[in-house]
Design an enzyme around this catalytic site. Structure first.
Site, mmCIF file in Angstrom:
data_model
loop_
_atom_site.group_PDB
_atom_site.id
_atom_site.type_symbol
_atom_site.label_atom_id
_atom_site.label_comp_id
_atom_site.label_asym_id
_atom_site.label_seq_id
_atom_site.Cartn_x
_atom_site.Cartn_y
_atom_site.Cartn_z
ATOM 1 C CB CYS A 51 31.788 -14.561 29.346
ATOM 2 S SG CYS A 51 32.857 -13.284 28.426
ATOM 3 C CB CYS A 54 29.750 -13.191 26.518
ATOM 4 S SG CYS A 54 31.206 -14.226 26.364
#
Length: 136
Positions: A51, A54
Site C-alpha cells: 500500500c 501506508c
C-alpha cells in the site's frame, strides 16, 4: 513465514533504523487488548506492505518518532497487517474501513483516528493525543 512476508521483512530491516523498528511490534491476536488492559496507550497502524498510502504514513510516523523519543517511551505502536487481519476480530470491533487507518486507544476509548491521511500535521496531532493520554 511465506516468501512475501520474508521479502518485506528483509527489506524493512534493511531500510528502517534499528532504533525505530524496535519500538513497533507486529500484531498478533489479543496483543492490543493485553496492552490496553495493562493501562498502555496503543497506536494501531492498519497497513499492507503493498500500500502506497501506508508507506507514506510509515515515513511520517518514523520521522516524528525520531524527532521525539517520548513517543516511543510512552506509546505502544502496533502494526496490524491488513492482509492477515483486515477481516479479523480487532478490525471488525473497531470498524476499520480499510488499510492505511491509524487509531489511538486507551482503555476502552478511541482517542482518535485517521483514514488514508498522510499529512504530517494531522499524524503529529494524533501522536500528540496519544502522548498526552499516556503521560496524564
Amino acid at each position: 513465514m511465506n516468501r512475501r512476508d520474508f521479502i518485506a521483512l528483509s527489506t524493512a530491516a534493511t531500510l528502517t533504523p534499528i532504533a525505530l523498528s524496535a519500538k513497533v511490534v507486529d500484531y498478533t491476536p489479543g496483543m492490543a487488548q493485553k496492552a490496553l488492559a495493562s493501562g498502555k496507550v496503543v497506536f494501531l497502524d492498519f497497513s499492507a506492505t503493498w500500500c502506497g498510502t501506508c508507506a507514506a504514513q510509515d515515513r511520517v510516523i518514523n520521522a516524528l518518532r525520531s524527532e521525539n523519543p517520548d513517543y516511543d517511551t510512552n506509546i505502544t505502536f502496533i502494526k496490524v497487517d491488513w492482509d492477515d487481519y483486515g477481516n479479523g476480530k480487532l478490525s471488525n470491533a473497531l470498524k476499520i474501513p480499510r488499510r492505511s487507518t491509524l487509531v489511538v486507544l486507551k482503555g476502552d476509548k478511541e482517542l482518535g483516528r485517521i483514514v488514508a491521511g498522510t499529512a504530517k500535521n494531522k499524524i503529529k496531532k494524533l501522536m500528540d493525543t496519544a502522548l498526552s493520554a499516556a503521560t496524564s
